[in-house]
Scaffold this active site. Structure first.
Site: not given
Ligand code: S3P
Length: 434
Positions: A25, A97, A125, A169, A317, A389
């Protein structure tokens, strides 16, 4: 699946066979966005076609990319970095997100206004984590309490920045890397704790000038990409449910092919091995600058674990399904430094604790930690709180529960793994809609 999609899961026979896991993803989102900025066509194979990624496709189309989908291949025809057009409609990120935060790095740097919002969960969020550094670039962003919807207005004062990201992040980091593409000069993004580096790897693969030294990333703005077709690894975060399913159901053995094994994403495998898991990796190779391999996993008696610190971002995750694995161990498992879980698609510490307690598993928690007292699962009714999840984790728990487990509000499984129910049933599970 139907609108509410409540599922009932019976105790299952052992799992055996090969499982087909959909595309990653995180990488699919990034591949669609970056391809939309290339001047030419990029075909993306083994892409994840899920609700979240469909929203990314829709948003990139609104911004002018020509995108078609045929047999799991997404073809994206972009017209270059400076080609984006003002969207006619308000942009919509659904539950994603990742889409909202990363695409903000593009939207904030355009000479047109745009607005992006999400569903009920995404609209609560936090976005301050991207708003603050984007404002350092000179971006003009308006929101209420730093939550979606976000309104972007053109700015005359955009410039390259140096920024240290204290929050682990990858979404924030990637947002800032995307923003850096649109300004003259070199932006320097530094991470305190390293997070998944798919954006950096994709840019390197497309021969865009980016250099990475330890935790520091230098991105040159306003350069061009090479249009090259992409193949997406299968998603380790989706494979995680099957890895744990095989580990906790006696006499199981599963093979998962072509799984992404990026070293910043394989914390789950490393921890499970420490817990005593029989996991073997075979046929390792590199595809489009990402490591992949086959995972062979067999039922194993697992020991409890204590995790904290930098490890957390390598399995962020996978924590919900790891909690399920730990709940089956004799003894107490502890997770520290996990506050970020409270800001995911649901408050995952609370969702998982509530569900585990329904199943008869004792837990205790603080703002940023969780203790799980391992035992066996009774059945019960669990609300996934519309979190994909959490839903998939409790479905896996249901396969070894003494009595059936009902999981409520599972529709959002389609954000990351639309075929999950059929896939788990194809290896011997009994998951039914009610
Ligand atoms: C992701 C980063 C993570 C992860 C999200 C996907 C990404 O989030 O939890 O499912 O694709 O960059 P954070 O950047 O908030 O840690």
């Amino acid at each position: 699946m139907t609108a509410s999609s409540n599922l009932i899961i019976n105790n299952s026979n052992p799992f055996e066979g090969k499982v087909s896991i959909p595309g990653d993803k995180s990488i699919t989102h990034r591949a669609i966005m970056l391809s939309s900025l290339c001047n030419g066509t990029i075909n993306i194979s083994n892409a994840l076609i899920s609700d979240d990624c469909q929203h990314t496709i829709n948003v990139c189309r609104e911004l002018g990319a020509n995108i078609t989908i045929k047999e799991q291949i997404i073809s994206v025809k972009g017209r270059g970095l400076n080609s984006l057009k003002k969207p006619k409609n308000k942009l919509y990120a659904g539950n994603s997100g990742t889409l909202m935060r990363i695409i903000s790095g593009i939207l904030a740097m355009q000479d047109f206004s745009s607005t992006i919002s999400g569903d009920e969960s995404l609209n609560t969020r936090p976005m301050k984590r991207i708003e603050d550094p984007l404002k350092m670039f000179g971006a003009n962003i308006i929101s209420e309490n730093s939550m979606p919807p976000l309104l972007f207005k053109p700015s005359q004062n955009l410039k390259a920045i140096s920024y240290t990201n204290n929050l682990p992040s990858a979404q924030v980091k990637s947002c800032l890397i995307f923003a850096s593409l649109f300004v003259d000069g070199i932006s320097v993004i530094t991470e305190k704790i390293k997070t998944r580096d798919h954006t950096e790897r994709l840019l390197e693969y497309l021969e865009y000038p980016i250099s990475i030294k330890n935790n520091m990333i230098n991105v040159s703005g306003k350069k061009s990409f090479k249009c090259k077709d992409l193949t997406i690894p299968s998603d380790i975060s989706s494979a995680a449910f099957f890895i744990v399913a095989a580990l906790i159901r006696k006499d199981s053995k599963l093979i998962l092919k072509n799984i992404g094994l990026n070293k910043l994403r394989i914390g789950l495998i490393e921890i499970l091995m420490e817990m005593g898991a029989n996991i073997k990796i075979a046929n390792q190779s590199i595809v489009c600058n990402e490591p992949i391999g086959d995972i062979e996993v067999q039922y194993s008696e697992l020991k409890p674990i204590n995790i904290s610190g930098e490890k957390i971002s390598t399995l962020i995750d996978e924590l919900p399904i790891l909690f399920i694995a730990c709940a089956t161990c004799k003894g107490i498992s502890e997770f520290h430094d996990i506050e970020e879980l409270r800001f995911k698609e649901s408050d995952r510490i609370k969702s998982m604790e509530d569900g585990l307690n329904v199943l008869g598993i004792k837990t205790s928690s603080t703002t940023n930690s969780l203790k799980i007292f391992g035992d066996s699962f009774n059945g019960g009714i669990i609300d996934s709180n519309h979190d994909h999840r959490v839903a998939m984790s409790f479905i896996v728990a249901g396969t070894i529960s003494k009595k059936p487990i009902t999981v409520l509000n599972t529709k959002n499984i389609s954000t990351s793994f639309p075929n999950f129910k059929n896939t788990i049933n194809s290896i011997g599970a009994e998951v039914y809609e009610i």
